[in-house]
Every structure is written in structure tokens, then in C-alpha cells.
Motif scaffolding. Sequence first.
Motif, PDB file in Angstrom:
ATOM      1  N   MET A 263      -6.064  16.162  15.325  1.00 22.25           N
ATOM      2  CA  MET A 263      -6.856  15.360  14.372  1.00 22.25           C
ATOM      3  C   MET A 263      -7.495  14.138  15.026  1.00 22.25           C
ATOM      4  N   SER A 264      -6.963  13.737  16.163  1.00 22.77           N
ATOM      5  CA  SER A 264      -7.449  12.527  16.826  1.00 22.77           C
ATOM      6  C   SER A 264      -8.793  12.738  17.542  1.00 22.77           C
ATOM      7  N   ARG A 265      -8.938  13.905  18.157  1.00 23.40           N
ATOM      8  CA  ARG A 265     -10.159  14.130  18.955  1.00 23.40           C
ATOM      9  C   ARG A 265     -11.433  13.960  18.131  1.00 23.40           C
ATOM     10  N   PRO A 266     -11.508  14.542  16.912  1.00 23.72           N
ATOM     11  CA  PRO A 266     -12.734  14.349  16.123  1.00 23.72           C
ATOM     12  C   PRO A 266     -12.993  12.877  15.779  1.00 23.72           C
ATOM     13  N   ILE A 267     -11.934  12.092  15.587  1.00 21.80           N
ATOM     14  CA  ILE A 267     -12.136  10.657  15.285  1.00 21.80           C
ATOM     15  C   ILE A 267     -12.773   9.977  16.499  1.00 21.80           C
ATOM     16  N   GLY A 268     -12.278  10.331  17.680  1.00 25.25           N
ATOM     17  CA  GLY A 268     -12.839   9.761  18.902  1.00 25.25           C
ATOM     18  C   GLY A 268     -14.293  10.153  19.085  1.00 25.25           C
ATOM     19  N   ALA A 269     -14.554  11.429  18.842  1.00 32.28           N
ATOM     20  CA  ALA A 269     -15.919  11.931  19.087  1.00 32.28           C
ATOM     21  C   ALA A 269     -16.925  11.331  18.095  1.00 32.28           C
ATOM     22  N   LEU A 270     -16.555  11.250  16.826  1.00 29.42           N
ATOM     23  CA  LEU A 270     -17.523  10.820  15.808  1.00 29.42           C
ATOM     24  C   LEU A 270     -17.616   9.305  15.676  1.00 29.42           C
ATOM     25  N   PHE A 271     -16.482   8.604  15.867  1.00 28.94           N
ATOM     26  CA  PHE A 271     -16.480   7.161  15.580  1.00 28.94           C
ATOM     27  C   PHE A 271     -16.186   6.308  16.806  1.00 28.94           C
ATOM     28  N   HIS A 272     -16.065   6.956  17.962  1.00 26.74           N
ATOM     29  CA  HIS A 272     -15.888   6.249  19.235  1.00 26.74           C
ATOM     30  C   HIS A 272     -14.714   5.279  19.206  1.00 26.74           C
ATOM     31  N   VAL A 273     -13.634   5.723  18.596  1.00 24.44           N
ATOM     32  CA  VAL A 273     -12.384   4.966  18.634  1.00 24.44           C
ATOM     33  C   VAL A 273     -11.690   5.341  19.948  1.00 24.44           C
ATOM     34  N   PRO A 274     -11.184   4.345  20.719  1.00 22.40           N
ATOM     35  CA  PRO A 274     -10.478   4.702  21.961  1.00 22.40           C
ATOM     36  C   PRO A 274      -9.379   5.728  21.672  1.00 22.40           C
ATOM     37  N   HIS A 275      -9.207   6.650  22.608  1.00 15.63           N
ATOM     38  CA  HIS A 275      -8.366   7.824  22.372  1.00 15.63           C
ATOM     39  C   HIS A 275      -6.932   7.471  21.931  1.00 15.63           C
ATOM     40  N   GLY A 276      -6.292   6.554  22.657  1.00 18.35           N
ATOM     41  CA  GLY A 276      -4.914   6.207  22.321  1.00 18.35           C
ATOM     42  C   GLY A 276      -4.821   5.574  20.946  1.00 18.35           C
ATOM     43  N   LEU A 277      -5.842   4.806  20.604  1.00 15.94           N
ATOM     44  CA  LEU A 277      -5.845   4.123  19.312  1.00 15.94           C
ATOM     45  C   LEU A 277      -6.010   5.117  18.163  1.00 15.94           C
ATOM     46  N   SER A 278      -6.863   6.104  18.343  1.00 15.84           N
ATOM     47  CA  SER A 278      -7.025   7.082  17.251  1.00 15.84           C
ATOM     48  C   SER A 278      -5.755   7.918  17.083  1.00 15.84           C
ATOM     49  N   ASN A 279      -5.039   8.185  18.168  1.00 17.87           N
ATOM     50  CA  ASN A 279      -3.733   8.846  18.039  1.00 17.87           C
ATOM     51  C   ASN A 279      -2.782   7.962  17.245  1.00 17.87           C
ATOM     52  N   ALA A 280      -2.761   6.666  17.625  1.00 13.79           N
ATOM     53  CA  ALA A 280      -1.817   5.736  17.002  1.00 13.79           C
ATOM     54  C   ALA A 280      -2.089   5.578  15.510  1.00 13.79           C
ATOM     55  N   MET A 281      -3.378   5.596  15.124  1.00 11.34           N
ATOM     56  CA  MET A 281      -3.719   5.495  13.702  1.00 11.34           C
ATOM     57  C   MET A 281      -3.085   6.637  12.901  1.00 11.34           C
ATOM     58  N   LEU A 282      -2.905   7.774  13.568  1.00  9.30           N
ATOM     59  CA  LEU A 282      -2.384   8.969  12.891  1.00  9.30           C
ATOM     60  C   LEU A 282      -0.868   9.102  12.994  1.00  9.30           C
ATOM     61  N   LEU A 283      -0.296   8.468  14.020  1.00  9.12           N
ATOM     62  CA  LEU A 283       1.102   8.740  14.392  1.00  9.12           C
ATOM     63  C   LEU A 283       2.100   8.623  13.230  1.00  9.12           C
ATOM     64  N   PRO A 284       2.162   7.494  12.494  1.00  8.11           N
ATOM     65  CA  PRO A 284       3.212   7.418  11.448  1.00  8.11           C
ATOM     66  C   PRO A 284       2.979   8.410  10.301  1.00  8.11           C
ATOM     67  N   GLU A 285       1.728   8.536   9.832  1.00 10.14           N
ATOM     68  CA  GLU A 285       1.484   9.384   8.659  1.00 10.14           C
ATOM     69  C   GLU A 285       1.683  10.871   8.975  1.00 10.14           C
ATOM     70  N   ILE A 286       1.205  11.294  10.139  1.00 12.67           N
ATOM     71  CA  ILE A 286       1.353  12.717  10.490  1.00 12.67           C
ATOM     72  C   ILE A 286       2.830  13.033  10.734  1.00 12.67           C
ATOM     73  N   THR A 287       3.526  12.056  11.326  1.00 17.55           N
ATOM     74  CA  THR A 287       4.968  12.263  11.525  1.00 17.55           C
ATOM     75  C   THR A 287       5.659  12.360  10.168  1.00 17.55           C
ATOM     76  N   ALA A 288       5.310  11.470   9.249  1.00 15.10           N
ATOM     77  CA  ALA A 288       5.930  11.492   7.908  1.00 15.10           C
ATOM     78  C   ALA A 288       5.689  12.842   7.229  1.00 15.10           C
ATOM     79  N   TRP A 289       4.496  13.401   7.412  1.00 15.60           N
ATOM     80  CA  TRP A 289       4.140  14.682   6.782  1.00 15.60           C
ATOM     81  C   TRP A 289       4.879  15.861   7.442  1.00 15.60           C
ATOM     82  N   SER A 290       5.240  15.692   8.724  1.00 17.42           N
ATOM     83  CA  SER A 290       5.790  16.814   9.504  1.00 17.42           C
ATOM     84  C   SER A 290       7.310  16.833   9.599  1.00 17.42           C
TER      85      SER A 290
END
Length: 386
Positions: A263-290
Motif C-alpha cells: 500500500m505504501s508504493r502507490p502513496i510514494g508514486a502519486l504523492f511523493h511522500v518519502p518511502h520510509g514515511l509512507s510505510n510509517a503512516m501505514l504501520l500502526p493501522e495495517i498492523t491493527a487490521w492484521s
Amino acid sequence: MTANINLPRILHIGGGASQLLAKTLADLEIANPLLVTDPFMVSCGYLERLEQQLREAGIPCGKFADCVPDPTTEAVDQALAALRRGGHDAVVALGGGSSIDTAKAVAVLALHGGAMRNFKTPAVVTSSLPIVAIPTTAGTGSEATRVAVITDTETEEKMLCMGVGLMPVAALVDFELTLSMPWRLTADTGLDSLCHSLEAYVSRRANPFTDSLALTAMASIYRNIRLACEQPENRTAREAMMLAATQAGMAFSNASVTLIHGMSRPIGALFHVPHGLSNAMLLPEITAWSVGASPRYATVARHLGIADEADQNEVALGKLVDGLRQLNQDLQVPSPADYGIEKRQWFGSLELMAQQALDSGSPANNPRIPSAVEIVELYTRVWNAA
Ligand code: NAD
């Protein structure tokens, strides 16, 4: 089931390892490499140090110093032209994941021709010119992965390319090169490594070889990341982060990443969020879901010291999610909304992002496998998640 493991043939790890470039090239019988890097590496003198080393050893080389963050096919084409002009027999990447992945793409196209999109998954890259990687972030682990991520300039898709042809033959892992990383870059790249190790450990393709690397790496990162941010000159913390980044790279490259990276790669590609940061934005919620789908998350919580050995699994899982939320807060990870992404653009892109995430194949390795609709729901949830 057997685990198929690929690693670099030569690894030099430790302070000063980058000073072994000339020796490494000689050992590999590389006669005339192209150094691939970005403008920062020129301005801070890192490139010149390598060039001087090669001059002293009598090894001719060329350079391409225009790598861009989140490398594009356009930048790859420019580097490839430089390689062909100089008749180079190998690439040496100096920099973060962007420079290393640019060099990897060049090495593939130099041998095979064609366009990089021909090599995106599910295609498999089997061979390339020799790649030597010198990472300067701790980080992507690209120095030890059979992976490259290149953005297609025409479609803006962040393409995942995989195969043993993308594995560096040698990596010089020198933490001293990371001492210059500023606070934000240290946090973002360290969170990228943390995601690599966590995803590798819970991946459906995890195996005993990658488990040990992933567990070692995640504990080391969790213990040192705040310290490395607060004390950039702390050599012990930097060394631990660098080694862990390489171990996490080895782990995910041989076990795969999962839903976070998908899910992180499309955020990086479309909104130019640094790669590690877009992963981090997802980390708690995706973990909670999984977390409910694998007891391994409870092991992670205990291994990181977030949960006690005596905690029931359910308690440990809750503590893990809380601990990751706290880490994001400490490292000032913004939500996509707080980052400044335009709301209309975010919500107008959800289906496209979900499709690109699924197409990459990474979500299929998650303990809980999402549908496109569920990925859209998760992007919606993440929008404002603090
Ligand atoms: P990066 O290479 O994009 O670099 C980001 C910025 O940091 C650049 O301006 C760079 O000059 C600067 N920088 C790098 N090292 C520095 C240092 N020591 N001191 C000060 N500044 C420094 O950052 P990254 O996070 O390493 O790489 C991200 C890219 O790697 C993304 O495109 C991502 O998709 C990709 N990636 C690849 C893999 C893989 O296995 N191939 C894995 C994860 C991510």
C-alpha cells in the motif's frame, strides 16, 4: 517446503568498509565501473573519496551523479546512456535506495536492453552487469536485496522489479556514511527497515533463515532508532541501525514484504511522500487490521519488549499496536492529511492505489489477505490516523 535464499557474494560490514571498494573491484575483476550516485554525495565529498581510492589503485571509472529520490525511468535512461558512452563493465552505487535502485536498473538494461516496465513483477530478472552497492542510509537494505523499485515516468506507477539479477554481487556496509543523516531522514529510513523486518517475519513466505534475521533486526532498530535520531553522532546507535537495515533487507528479500509495502508504493508514486514515511503512516493501522490473523505478531510484541512474557496473546497484540502508535508519535510521523496531501486527490485515487497495491503481489503475503474494497477502506482509515 524449501527456502530459496539469495545474498550478495561479498559483504564488507563495519566502519570504513567503503574504503575497500578498490580491493572489492579487483577481487571481482571489474576493470571500469560507472559510479552511480546523487548530487548530495558529490557535495559532501563521499563520491570524491571513492574516486580518489580508485585513482590510487589505477582503476578507471566514470560517474553519473544525477540520481533522483524515488528513481524514475527517465533518470535510469540518462544513467544508462552514461554507462554506454563510457563502455563500463559494472555499476557501483553510492547512496540511499534511490541511487542503488537506479544502478540496478541500469545494470539490467545494459545487459538486456528494452524498457524497465518489461521487468516489473511478475517478470523475473535473472541477470545483469555486476552491481556493487555502498548504502548511505540505514535504510532500504537494497544493498542486499534482489529488488528494485523504479517509477515509470509515463504512468507514475512505482514498479516493483524482482529477481536474482538485481542482487548486488558485493555490498560495502559502512555505518560511518550514515553519520551525516539528519533527524527526519534517520527516522524515515529507520522506519522503513523496521517495516521490512516486521513484514518479513509475519509474511506467509517467512522461513527459519529469514526469521532469525528479521527478529534480530527489528529488536535492534526498535532499541536504537530514537537514539540515532536524537544523537546523530552516536556511533553505537548508527552501527546498530546500519547492520539491522542490511539484515532486514536480507530478510524481506527472501521472505517478501506484505501489505504495508504494497500500500505504501502507490502513496510514494502519486504523492511523493518519502518511502520510509509512507510505510510509517501505514504501520500502526495495517498492523491493527492484521494482528488477529497470526500469532507471530504477539511474538514480535514480546521480542521488542513491548509486551511481557506473561501477557496473553490478545493483550500482547494490543500493546504492539499501541507501541507502534507511540513510536510514530515520538518520531513525528504525520498522517497523510497532516502531511499536506490534498483530500480530494487522496480520495479520488483510492481505487487506483488499491489496484496498484494488489498488482504488486505484496498484499497476498500478508497474514490477512485484503480485497480491493478492504484496501480502499484501509486507505480511508489511514487518512487521518495519528
Ligand atoms: P533516498 O536514496 O531516496 O535518499 C533520500 C535523500 O537522502 C536524498 O536526498 C539523499 O541525497 C539523502 N541522503 C542519502 N544518504 C544520506 C546521508 N548519509 N546523509 C545525508 N543525506 C543523505 O532514500 P532511501 O530511503 O534510502 O531510498 C528510498 C528508495 O528506495 C525508494 O525509491 C524506495 O522505493 C526504494 N526501496 C528499495 C528497496 C529495495 O530493496 N530495492 C527497498 C526499500 C525501498
